[in-house]
Design a protein around this motif. Structure first.
Motif, short mmCIF file in Angstrom:
data_model
loop_
_atom_site.label_atom_id
_atom_site.label_comp_id
_atom_site.label_asym_id
_atom_site.label_seq_id
_atom_site.Cartn_x
_atom_site.Cartn_y
_atom_site.Cartn_z
N ALA A 101 -3.68 10.74 -2.34
CA ALA A 101 -4.05 10.55 -0.93
C ALA A 101 -3.26 9.35 -0.40
O ALA A 101 -2.60 8.65 -1.17
N ASP B 222 2.30 -5.72 1.89
CA ASP B 222 1.77 -5.42 0.55
C ASP B 222 2.64 -4.41 -0.21
O ASP B 222 2.16 -3.33 -0.60
N ARG C 102 -8.82 5.00 10.32
CA ARG C 102 -7.35 5.14 10.33
C ARG C 102 -6.94 6.42 11.05
O ARG C 102 -5.97 6.45 11.79
#
Ligand code: 5GP
Length: 235
Positions: free
Chosen positions: A94, A125, A211
Protein backbone atom coordinates in the motif's frame (compact mmCIF):
# COMPACT_ATOMS: atom_id res chain seq x y z
CA UNK A 1 6.95 24.88 29.92
CA UNK A 2 6.63 24.27 26.16
CA UNK A 3 9.86 22.90 24.64
CA UNK A 4 8.81 22.15 21.08
CA UNK A 5 5.75 22.20 18.83
CA UNK A 6 5.58 19.29 16.37
CA UNK A 7 3.07 18.77 13.52
CA UNK A 8 0.59 16.92 15.75
CA UNK A 9 2.05 17.10 19.28
CA UNK A 10 3.31 19.67 21.75
CA UNK A 11 6.30 18.66 23.88
CA UNK A 12 6.61 20.20 27.34
CA UNK A 13 9.05 19.89 30.23
CA UNK A 14 8.38 16.83 32.44
CA UNK A 15 8.11 16.66 36.22
CA UNK A 16 11.82 15.82 36.39
CA UNK A 17 14.79 15.85 34.02
CA UNK A 18 14.20 12.25 32.90
CA UNK A 19 10.70 12.85 31.48
CA UNK A 20 8.81 15.04 29.03
CA UNK A 21 5.09 15.68 28.63
CA UNK A 22 3.43 15.11 25.24
CA UNK A 23 0.12 16.73 24.37
CA UNK A 24 -1.72 15.31 21.35
CA UNK A 25 -3.46 18.03 19.31
CA UNK A 26 -6.37 17.73 16.85
CA UNK A 27 -4.04 18.51 13.94
CA UNK A 28 -3.77 16.00 11.14
CA UNK A 29 -1.17 16.38 8.41
CA UNK A 30 -0.29 14.49 5.24
CA UNK A 31 2.15 14.73 2.34
CA UNK A 32 4.92 16.00 4.59
CA UNK A 33 2.73 18.73 6.08
CA UNK A 34 1.37 20.03 2.73
CA UNK A 35 -2.17 19.04 3.72
CA UNK A 36 -3.07 20.07 7.26
CA UNK A 37 -6.32 20.43 9.21
CA UNK A 38 -7.59 20.44 12.81
CA UNK A 39 -10.36 17.87 13.31
CA UNK A 40 -12.18 18.07 16.67
CA UNK A 41 -11.75 14.83 18.66
CA UNK A 42 -8.87 13.53 16.55
CA UNK A 43 -6.20 14.13 19.23
CA UNK A 44 -8.15 12.27 21.90
CA UNK A 45 -9.13 9.27 19.76
CA UNK A 46 -5.60 8.83 18.39
CA UNK A 47 -4.19 9.17 21.91
CA UNK A 48 -6.62 6.62 23.39
CA UNK A 49 -5.80 4.16 20.59
CA UNK A 50 -2.05 4.54 21.06
CA UNK A 51 -2.33 4.10 24.85
CA UNK A 52 -4.32 0.91 24.38
CA UNK A 53 -1.66 -0.54 22.06
CA UNK A 54 1.27 0.58 24.21
CA UNK A 55 -0.36 -1.02 27.29
CA UNK A 56 -0.84 -4.25 25.31
CA UNK A 57 2.78 -4.19 24.07
CA UNK A 58 4.14 -3.52 27.59
CA UNK A 59 2.21 -6.55 28.84
CA UNK A 60 3.89 -8.56 26.11
CA UNK A 61 7.48 -7.60 26.88
CA UNK A 62 8.01 -4.47 24.75
CA UNK A 63 9.26 -1.49 26.75
CA UNK A 64 7.65 1.80 25.71
CA UNK A 65 8.27 5.40 26.77
CA UNK A 66 4.98 5.57 28.77
CA UNK A 67 5.21 6.82 32.37
CA UNK A 68 1.76 8.21 33.24
CA UNK A 69 -1.39 9.31 31.47
CA UNK A 70 -2.23 12.81 32.69
CA UNK A 71 -5.52 13.51 30.91
CA UNK A 72 -7.43 12.53 27.75
CA UNK A 73 -4.75 13.93 25.44
CA UNK A 74 -1.64 14.28 27.61
CA UNK A 75 0.97 11.79 28.74
CA UNK A 76 4.25 11.91 30.62
CA UNK A 77 6.94 9.84 28.91
CA UNK A 78 10.56 8.84 29.47
CA UNK A 79 12.91 11.38 27.91
CA UNK A 80 14.72 9.27 25.33
CA UNK A 81 17.18 10.30 22.62
CA UNK A 82 15.19 9.58 19.47
CA UNK A 83 17.06 7.47 16.90
CA UNK A 84 17.02 9.39 13.59
CA UNK A 85 15.26 6.71 11.54
CA UNK A 86 11.63 5.63 11.21
CA UNK A 87 11.11 1.88 11.07
CA UNK A 88 8.31 0.83 8.72
CA UNK A 89 6.83 -2.67 8.75
CA UNK A 90 4.58 -3.79 5.89
CA UNK A 91 2.39 -6.89 5.64
CA UNK A 92 0.44 -5.80 2.57
CA UNK A 93 1.44 -3.52 -0.34
CA UNK A 94 0.00 0.00 0.00
CA UNK A 95 1.00 3.67 0.00
CA UNK A 96 4.67 4.35 -0.62
CA UNK A 97 5.41 0.72 -1.51
CA UNK A 98 2.89 0.81 -4.36
CA UNK A 99 4.11 4.21 -5.52
CA UNK A 100 7.83 3.40 -5.41
CA UNK A 101 7.92 -0.20 -6.63
CA UNK A 102 4.77 -0.52 -8.75
CA UNK A 103 3.31 -3.33 -6.59
CA UNK A 104 -0.43 -3.89 -6.78
CA UNK A 105 -2.24 -2.42 -3.73
CA UNK A 106 -3.44 -5.25 -1.50
CA UNK A 107 -0.71 -7.77 -2.43
CA UNK A 108 -0.08 -9.79 0.74
CA UNK A 109 3.62 -10.43 1.49
CA UNK A 110 4.80 -13.92 2.53
CA UNK A 111 7.08 -12.28 5.08
CA UNK A 112 6.86 -8.78 6.56
CA UNK A 113 8.90 -6.10 4.76
CA UNK A 114 10.98 -3.83 7.04
CA UNK A 115 12.21 -0.45 5.80
CA UNK A 116 14.18 2.37 7.38
CA UNK A 117 13.53 6.02 6.51
CA UNK A 118 15.66 8.98 7.52
CA UNK A 119 13.72 11.19 9.94
CA UNK A 120 13.90 14.48 8.06
CA UNK A 121 10.90 16.64 7.14
CA UNK A 122 13.24 18.81 5.09
CA UNK A 123 14.28 15.85 2.90
CA UNK A 124 10.84 14.17 2.92
CA UNK A 125 11.85 11.16 5.10
CA UNK A 126 13.76 9.31 2.31
CA UNK A 127 14.39 5.56 2.43
CA UNK A 128 17.82 4.78 3.85
CA UNK A 129 19.65 1.44 3.92
CA UNK A 130 21.68 -0.08 6.74
CA UNK A 131 25.02 0.78 5.21
CA UNK A 132 23.97 4.42 4.79
CA UNK A 133 22.71 4.49 8.40
CA UNK A 134 26.14 3.23 9.54
CA UNK A 135 28.00 5.74 7.33
CA UNK A 136 25.98 8.63 8.76
CA UNK A 137 26.45 7.22 12.30
CA UNK A 138 22.69 7.33 12.94
CA UNK A 139 22.66 3.94 14.66
CA UNK A 140 25.09 1.12 15.40
CA UNK A 141 24.85 -2.42 14.00
CA UNK A 142 23.58 -3.64 17.37
CA UNK A 143 20.90 -0.94 17.46
CA UNK A 144 19.79 -1.77 13.92
CA UNK A 145 19.50 -5.45 14.81
CA UNK A 146 17.58 -4.58 17.99
CA UNK A 147 15.16 -2.25 16.17
CA UNK A 148 14.56 -4.95 13.56
CA UNK A 149 13.99 -7.61 16.25
CA UNK A 150 11.55 -5.44 18.21
CA UNK A 151 9.73 -4.28 15.05
CA UNK A 152 9.12 -7.89 13.94
CA UNK A 153 7.99 -8.93 17.44
CA UNK A 154 5.60 -5.95 17.61
CA UNK A 155 4.26 -6.86 14.17
CA UNK A 156 3.55 -10.45 15.24
CA UNK A 157 1.77 -9.33 18.42
CA UNK A 158 -0.28 -6.64 16.67
CA UNK A 159 -1.26 -8.76 13.65
CA UNK A 160 -2.73 -11.37 16.01
CA UNK A 161 -4.53 -8.72 18.07
CA UNK A 162 -6.00 -6.85 15.09
CA UNK A 163 -7.07 -10.11 13.44
CA UNK A 164 -9.29 -10.82 16.47
CA UNK A 165 -10.86 -7.38 15.96
CA UNK A 166 -11.55 -8.09 12.28
CA UNK A 167 -8.87 -5.64 11.17
CA UNK A 168 -5.93 -6.19 8.84
CA UNK A 169 -2.72 -4.49 9.91
CA UNK A 170 -1.42 -3.39 6.50
CA UNK A 171 1.62 -1.39 7.63
CA UNK A 172 2.87 0.88 10.39
CA UNK A 173 5.70 3.16 11.43
CA UNK A 174 7.72 2.95 14.66
CA UNK A 175 10.22 5.23 16.32
CA UNK A 176 12.74 4.12 18.92
CA UNK A 177 14.73 6.08 21.48
CA UNK A 178 17.86 5.48 23.57
CA UNK A 179 17.09 5.42 27.28
CA UNK A 180 19.53 4.23 29.98
CA UNK A 181 21.56 2.23 27.44
CA UNK A 182 18.63 0.44 25.86
CA UNK A 183 16.21 1.05 23.01
CA UNK A 184 12.60 1.72 23.91
CA UNK A 185 9.53 2.30 21.77
CA UNK A 186 8.71 6.04 21.53
CA UNK A 187 6.32 8.41 19.74
CA UNK A 188 2.87 6.87 19.08
CA UNK A 189 1.17 3.94 17.42
CA UNK A 190 -2.18 5.24 16.22
CA UNK A 191 -4.22 5.28 13.00
CA UNK A 192 -2.01 8.28 12.08
CA UNK A 193 0.95 5.91 11.78
CA UNK A 194 -0.73 2.61 10.72
CA UNK A 195 -2.84 1.42 7.82
CA UNK A 196 -5.84 -0.54 9.09
CA UNK A 197 -8.37 -2.20 6.76
CA UNK A 198 -11.54 -4.10 7.56
CA UNK A 199 -10.79 -7.81 6.97
CA UNK A 200 -14.12 -8.40 5.19
CA UNK A 201 -14.83 -5.21 3.27
CA UNK A 202 -11.39 -3.59 2.91
CA UNK A 203 -12.79 -0.35 4.38
CA UNK A 204 -9.98 1.96 5.52
CA UNK A 205 -9.94 3.18 9.14
CA UNK A 206 -6.68 5.15 9.17
CA UNK A 207 -5.11 8.40 8.00
CA UNK A 208 -5.69 7.41 4.36
CA UNK A 209 -9.28 8.64 5.01
CA UNK A 210 -7.73 12.11 5.26
CA UNK A 211 -5.00 11.62 2.63
CA UNK A 212 -7.53 10.37 0.05
CA UNK A 213 -10.63 12.36 1.17
CA UNK A 214 -12.57 9.17 1.93
CA UNK A 215 -14.89 10.55 4.64
CA UNK A 216 -14.88 11.21 8.37
CA UNK A 217 -11.47 10.49 9.88
CA UNK A 218 -12.55 10.69 13.53
CA UNK A 219 -15.35 8.10 12.92
CA UNK A 220 -12.77 5.75 11.39
CA UNK A 221 -10.44 6.15 14.37
CA UNK A 222 -13.35 5.66 16.81
CA UNK A 223 -14.46 2.48 15.02
CA UNK A 224 -11.02 0.84 15.32
CA UNK A 225 -10.62 2.03 18.90
CA UNK A 226 -13.99 0.49 19.87
CA UNK A 227 -13.23 -2.81 18.15
CA UNK A 228 -9.80 -2.98 19.73
CA UNK A 229 -10.94 -2.18 23.26
CA UNK A 230 -13.66 -4.86 23.01
CA UNK A 231 -11.05 -7.37 21.78
CA UNK A 232 -8.65 -6.50 24.59
CA UNK A 233 -11.28 -6.90 27.30
CA UNK A 234 -12.00 -10.47 26.15
CA UNK A 235 -8.30 -11.49 25.71
P1 5GP B 1 4.21 4.87 3.38
O1 5GP B 1 5.68 4.68 3.20
O2 5GP B 1 3.42 3.82 2.66
O3 5GP B 1 3.75 6.26 3.10
O4 5GP B 1 3.93 4.64 4.94
C1 5GP B 1 3.98 3.37 5.54
C2 5GP B 1 3.32 3.43 6.91
O5 5GP B 1 4.09 4.24 7.79
C3 5GP B 1 1.91 4.05 6.89
O6 5GP B 1 1.11 3.37 7.85
C4 5GP B 1 2.14 5.50 7.30
O7 5GP B 1 1.02 6.03 7.97
C5 5GP B 1 3.35 5.36 8.25
N1 5GP B 1 4.24 6.52 8.14
C6 5GP B 1 5.26 6.72 7.27
N2 5GP B 1 5.86 7.91 7.47
C7 5GP B 1 5.21 8.49 8.50
C8 5GP B 1 5.36 9.76 9.19
O8 5GP B 1 6.24 10.57 8.90
N3 5GP B 1 4.47 10.00 10.20
C9 5GP B 1 3.50 9.11 10.55
N4 5GP B 1 2.65 9.42 11.55
N5 5GP B 1 3.34 7.92 9.94
C10 5GP B 1 4.18 7.61 8.92
Amino acid sequence: MELYKGKTKIVCQGTDENTVILRFTDNVTAFNGEKCEALPGKGETGFAFSNLLYGFLEQNGIETHMVEIIDEATVEVKKAEIVGVEVIVRNVAAGGFVKKYGAKEGTVFDEPVVEFCLKSDELGDPLINESQIRALEIATDDELAEMMRQALKINKLLCALFKKAGIRLVDFKLEFGRYENRLILCDELSPDSCRLWDVETGEKFDKDIFRQDLGDLVSGYTEVFDRLSKTLTVV
